[in-house]
Every structure is written in structure tokens, then in C-alpha cells.
Design an enzyme around this catalytic site. Structure first.
Site, mmCIF file in Angstrom:
data_model
loop_
_atom_site.group_PDB
_atom_site.id
_atom_site.type_symbol
_atom_site.label_atom_id
_atom_site.label_comp_id
_atom_site.label_asym_id
_atom_site.label_seq_id
_atom_site.Cartn_x
_atom_site.Cartn_y
_atom_site.Cartn_z
ATOM 1 N N THR A 29 -16.298 2.911 -10.777
ATOM 2 C CA THR A 29 -16.239 4.180 -10.058
ATOM 3 C C THR A 29 -15.842 5.295 -11.020
ATOM 4 O OG1 THR A 29 -14.995 5.564 -8.500
ATOM 5 C CG2 THR A 29 -13.901 3.570 -9.185
ATOM 6 N N MET B 201 -15.201 15.813 -8.710
ATOM 7 C CA MET B 201 -15.126 14.758 -7.688
ATOM 8 C C MET B 201 -13.764 14.063 -7.692
ATOM 9 S SD MET B 201 -18.755 12.869 -7.185
ATOM 10 C CE MET B 201 -19.875 13.440 -5.921
ATOM 11 N N GLY B 202 -13.429 13.505 -6.566
ATOM 12 C CA GLY B 202 -12.135 12.834 -6.390
ATOM 13 C C GLY B 202 -11.555 13.285 -5.068
ATOM 14 N N ASP C 240 -14.127 7.628 -10.130
ATOM 15 C CA ASP C 240 -12.798 8.105 -9.695
ATOM 16 C C ASP C 240 -11.643 7.438 -10.439
ATOM 17 O OD1 ASP C 240 -14.143 9.625 -7.879
ATOM 18 O OD2 ASP C 240 -13.668 8.385 -6.145
ATOM 19 N N GLU D 66 -11.912 17.575 -5.566
ATOM 20 C CA GLU D 66 -12.512 17.650 -4.223
ATOM 21 C C GLU D 66 -11.456 17.576 -3.108
ATOM 22 O OE1 GLU D 66 -14.878 14.165 -4.233
ATOM 23 O OE2 GLU D 66 -16.246 14.906 -2.700
ATOM 24 N N GLN E 104 -21.919 14.459 -11.906
ATOM 25 C CA GLN E 104 -20.900 13.636 -12.574
ATOM 26 C C GLN E 104 -21.214 12.154 -12.487
ATOM 27 O OE1 GLN E 104 -16.838 15.716 -11.358
ATOM 28 N NE2 GLN E 104 -18.428 15.987 -9.851
ATOM 29 N N ARG E 105 -22.074 11.774 -11.542
ATOM 30 C CA ARG E 105 -22.361 10.344 -11.362
ATOM 31 C C ARG E 105 -23.672 9.917 -12.014
ATOM 32 N NH1 ARG E 105 -20.796 9.244 -5.285
ATOM 33 N NH2 ARG E 105 -22.962 8.594 -5.144
ATOM 34 N N ARG F 13 -15.602 32.991 -8.914
ATOM 35 C CA ARG F 13 -16.843 32.242 -8.665
ATOM 36 C C ARG F 13 -16.497 30.766 -8.555
ATOM 37 N NH1 ARG F 13 -18.554 36.641 -7.952
ATOM 38 N NH2 ARG F 13 -20.404 37.629 -8.839
HETATM 39 O O1 F6P Z 1 -16.341 7.300 -5.159
HETATM 40 C C1 F6P Z 1 -17.106 8.078 -5.985
HETATM 41 C C2 F6P Z 1 -17.392 9.417 -5.346
HETATM 42 O O2 F6P Z 1 -18.270 10.115 -6.204
HETATM 43 C C3 F6P Z 1 -16.166 10.269 -5.020
HETATM 44 O O3 F6P Z 1 -15.646 10.964 -6.123
HETATM 45 C C4 F6P Z 1 -16.730 11.192 -3.982
HETATM 46 O O4 F6P Z 1 -15.702 11.716 -3.184
HETATM 47 C C5 F6P Z 1 -17.641 10.269 -3.202
HETATM 48 O O5 F6P Z 1 -18.031 9.251 -4.104
HETATM 49 C C6 F6P Z 1 -18.881 10.908 -2.643
HETATM 50 O O6 F6P Z 1 -19.496 9.962 -1.833
HETATM 51 P P1 F6P Z 1 -21.036 9.934 -1.388
HETATM 52 O O7 F6P Z 1 -21.829 9.383 -2.525
HETATM 53 O O8 F6P Z 1 -21.042 8.996 -0.241
HETATM 54 O O9 F6P Z 1 -21.393 11.332 -1.037
#
Ligand code: F6P
Length: 373
Positions: free
Chosen positions: A133, A177-178, A135, A230, A299-300, A291
Site C-alpha cells: 500500500t 493520499m492517506g 499508505d 486526505e 500517486q498510485r 490554490r
Molecule cells: O489505500 C490506498 C489509498 O490510495 C488511500 O490512500 C486512499 O485513501 C484510498 O486508497 C482510495 O481508495 P479508492 O481506490 O477506493 O478510491
């Protein structure tokens, strides 16, 4: 006799999943002579029996690819949406495990996956998990794969936002994210030199953030970067949210649970606009134009960093070693240069939060970063 290994990826995707699949697969197939079958789209694909038989050819060329070749989903065995209803499909999954004569199911995932995997282990299945993850919130492992890549992406974003904030004399609030934990915002905030870092674990006071920004303006720095997780939360919101969470946890009837959940959902929905609200408030309090940049799924995505490829490969091959030894019911954790199997029940249903007195928080404070409190 050759062992039969099932593998799936579950929860949000992240860079390094394919490297981990390759690590498990190559060691299991090539080194130990096992057979490996993949299940598509997490536990949903397992339930629907959608498979992908692995051979060495399929494991080739995926080390550097982002995402997961297996696909993923957030579906849980005990609460699976099927035909408009939420159904417990655990028994179907247990049957499929036996139909495929699996010796073990390897689940690559974050916090939610560890929970689901433990439930299956409690049903008698042999399970091994790997911690993934962005996170970095999985307990008992030094780090999760995906985190390092996301950290670089978020840090580069802060770097880029710095120059434009500077040119326009603006505040830029960058959402990282987080939702429940702030490792990513904290790490990227420090690495990118953010002027304020706001985490879910340290409720913030917007006045303190505005004070820090005004102090910078007085020193001639008429721009500021605010890295906000987040799930960062203002001090005045904390009580209401905790009360609603307690209500859900303590509800004694189904109807009480449903109304408590609805209340919590409403508060969470209000919270979703937090970053925009924060930017507006900072603009009003400091007189500097503000802004917002929400980094979101950037990020993913994309190529895993070298550190994530290395970590995912180490964890994946260690997983194959454990299968060879018949050591199940564990998550393969990263420990310094080595790996360590840790019992699933010690990891599942828990999160690794940022302790407010963590050395990284101290580091941020000592370089003058406002933590919002
Ligand atoms: O767990 C990883 C994550 O990217 C978190 O940082 C974020 O809150 C969540 O997944 C977003 O989830 P989804 O992909 O279901 O929108």
C-alpha cells in the site's frame, strides 16, 4: 509432490504489485517447481473462479510495470455485492480453494486484505499475505511496497508546486493520499520542504497554519506550501467524528447501527471537501491567494521505484520459501535487510498510525515546519 499456489491482489493497486507477483511466481515455479494460478480482480475473481495460469513466460517483463496484471478490487468475501445484494460468499471461496487443490492462497494487499485473509485463515485455508500500500500503514513491517514510489511522486509534485507558488506569491495546498494515516504526507512534506504538514493523527488549528504563513510573509517569503493528508482533520471536527465512530461501535441494534452509520457517512461526506475549505480559510486569514492541487491516483500509478522493486521481490521470494516450508497463517514482513513471517492475527484489524511524537514529526518541527497544532 509439487505444491499448488493461488495468488491474488486485493484493495487499491500500487506500484510494485507486479514485481511481487513475479517474485513469488518465479521462486515458486522456477526455484521450487510449484504450480501457480492467479485469480483476477481480488476476492471477486476468486469467488467467480476467474483464473490465470502462470508460466515463466507470463512472469517475464512485468517487473517494471505499474498496477497489477491480475487486476484488483476492494470486494470482501463476507460482504460481496452480488445481484444488487450484499452476500457472504466465504463458503464459495472456500469451495473454490479446494476445487483448485490449492496448498496455499497468497494475498497481496493492505489493511483490508489482511483482515479478509485472516477471516479465510480462520475458515481453515492456508494463507500467506504480503504488505502492499502507498499508505505504509500495515503494522509489524518496516515498510510496505508502493510507499517509496508514491513518496517520490508526491515529493516531485511539491517541488514543482513550489516554483509556481513562489512566482505567483500564492499558498498552494497540496492534498496527498492517506485517509486514516499520514505517513505519505509527512514523508513527502519533509522531503519536499512543505511549510506546513497536516496529518490525520495531529488535528490542526487553521489559525496556527495561518500564523505560520503570515510569519513567512513577514520574513519576505510571500508564498507557502501546505501538504495536507486526505484525512487531516481540524480540531473542531474531531469531537463530532469520534462521537459518531463511537456510536457505530456501540450500537446495540441493527436500526441503531444503521442510523449511526448514516450519521458517520454524512460527517465523512462533509469532510471530503476539507482541502478546498482549508485553502479558502487560509486565503481569508492571510490575504494570500490560495490554490489547491489534489494528487489523487497519480500517486498510485506508474513504474515502481528501485526500492519498491527490490522490496517486492524480496518479500515475494521469501513468501515462496515459507510455502516450501509449509509456514502459513502469516504476513511476510520487511525487517531491515531481512524478512520475517508475522502471525496474521497480530497484523489484521490494526493500522500503523504516525505517533505524534515520531522522530519524523520531530524532524519536521526542527526544520521549522508547522504541524498545525
Ligand atoms: O489505500 C490506498 C489509498 O490510495 C488511500 O490512500 C486512499 O485513501 C484510498 O486508497 C482510495 O481508495 P479508492 O481506490 O477506493 O478510491
Amino acid at each position: 509432490m509439487a505444491k499448488f499456489v493461488g495468488i491474488l491482489t486485493s484493495g487499491g493497486d500500487c506500484p510494485g504489485l507486479n514485481a511481487a507477483i513475479r517474485g513469488v511466481g518465479k521462486a515458486a515455479l522456477g526455484f521450487y517447481g510449484m504450480q501457480v494460478i492467479g485469480f483476477r480482480d481480488g476476492f471477486r475473481g476468486f469467488m467467480e473462479n476467474r483464473t490465470m495460469e502462470f508460466d515463466s513466460e507470463m512472469l517475464s517483463g512485468i517487473l517494471t510495470q505499474g498496477g497489477t496484471i491480475l487486476g484488483t478490487s476492494r470486494d470482501k468475501p463476507h460482504r460481496m455485492p452480488v445481484g444488487g445484494k450484499i452476500v457472504d460468499v466465504t463458503d464459495v471461496i472456500v469451495d473454490n480453494y479446494h476445487t483448485h487443490h490449492l496448498d496455499v492462497l497468497v494475498c497481496l494487499g493492505g489493511g483490508g486484505t489482511q483482515k479478509n485473509a485472516l477471516r479465510l485463515a480462520e475458515k481453515g485455508l492456508n494463507i500467506i499475505t504480503l504488505p502492499k500500500t502507498i499508505d505504509n500503514d500495515v503494522l509489524l513491517t518496516d515498510v510496505t511496497f508502493g510507499f517509496d514510489t508514491a513518496l517520490s511522486v508526491a515529493t516531485e509534485a511539491i517541488d514543482r508546486l513550489h516554483s509556481t507558488a513562489h512566482s505567483h506569491h500564492r499558498i498552494i495546498v497540496v492534498e496527498i493520499m492517506g485517509n486514516k494515516v499520514g505517513w505519505l504526507a509527512l514523508g513527502a512534506g519533509i522531503a519536499g520542504g512543505a511549510d506546513a504538514i497536516l496529518l490525520p493523527e495531529i488535528p490542526y488549528d487553521v489559525e496556527s497554519v495561518a500564523d505560520a504563513i503570515r510569519a513567512r510573509s513577514h520574513r519576505g517569503k510571500r508564498f507557502s506550501l501546505v501538504a495536507v493528508a486526505e484525512g487531516a482533520i481540524a480540531k473542531q471536527e474531531v469531537q463530532a467524528l469520534h462521537a459518531a465512530e463511537q456510536k457505530v461501535a456501540k450500537a446495540k441494534s441493527r436500526s441503531a447501527q444503521a442510523s449511526a452509520e448514516a450519521e458517520l457517512k454524512q460527517l465523512e461526506a462533509q469532510h471530503a471537501g476539507n482541502t478546498m475549505r482549508l485553502a479558502k480559510e487560509l486565503e481569508q486569514l492571510t490575504g494570500l491567494e490560495s490554490r489547491v492541487t489534489i494528487l489523487g491516483y497519480l500517486q498510485r500509478g506508474g513504474t515502481p521505484s528501485a526500492a519498491d522493486r527490490l522490496l517486492a521481490t524480496r518479500l515475494g521470494t521469501a513468501c515462496a520459501d515459507l510455502i516450501h516450508k509449509g509456514r502459513y497463517g502469516v504476513m511476510v514482513a520487511a525487517r531491515a535487510d531481512d524478512t520475517k513471517p508475522v502471525p496474521l492475527e497480530d497484523v489484521a484489524r490494526k493500522l500503523k498510525f504516525v505517533p505524534p511524537d515520531h522522530p519524523w514529526v520531530g524532524t519536521a518541527r526542527r526544520v521549522g515546519t508547522c504541524m498545525g497544532d
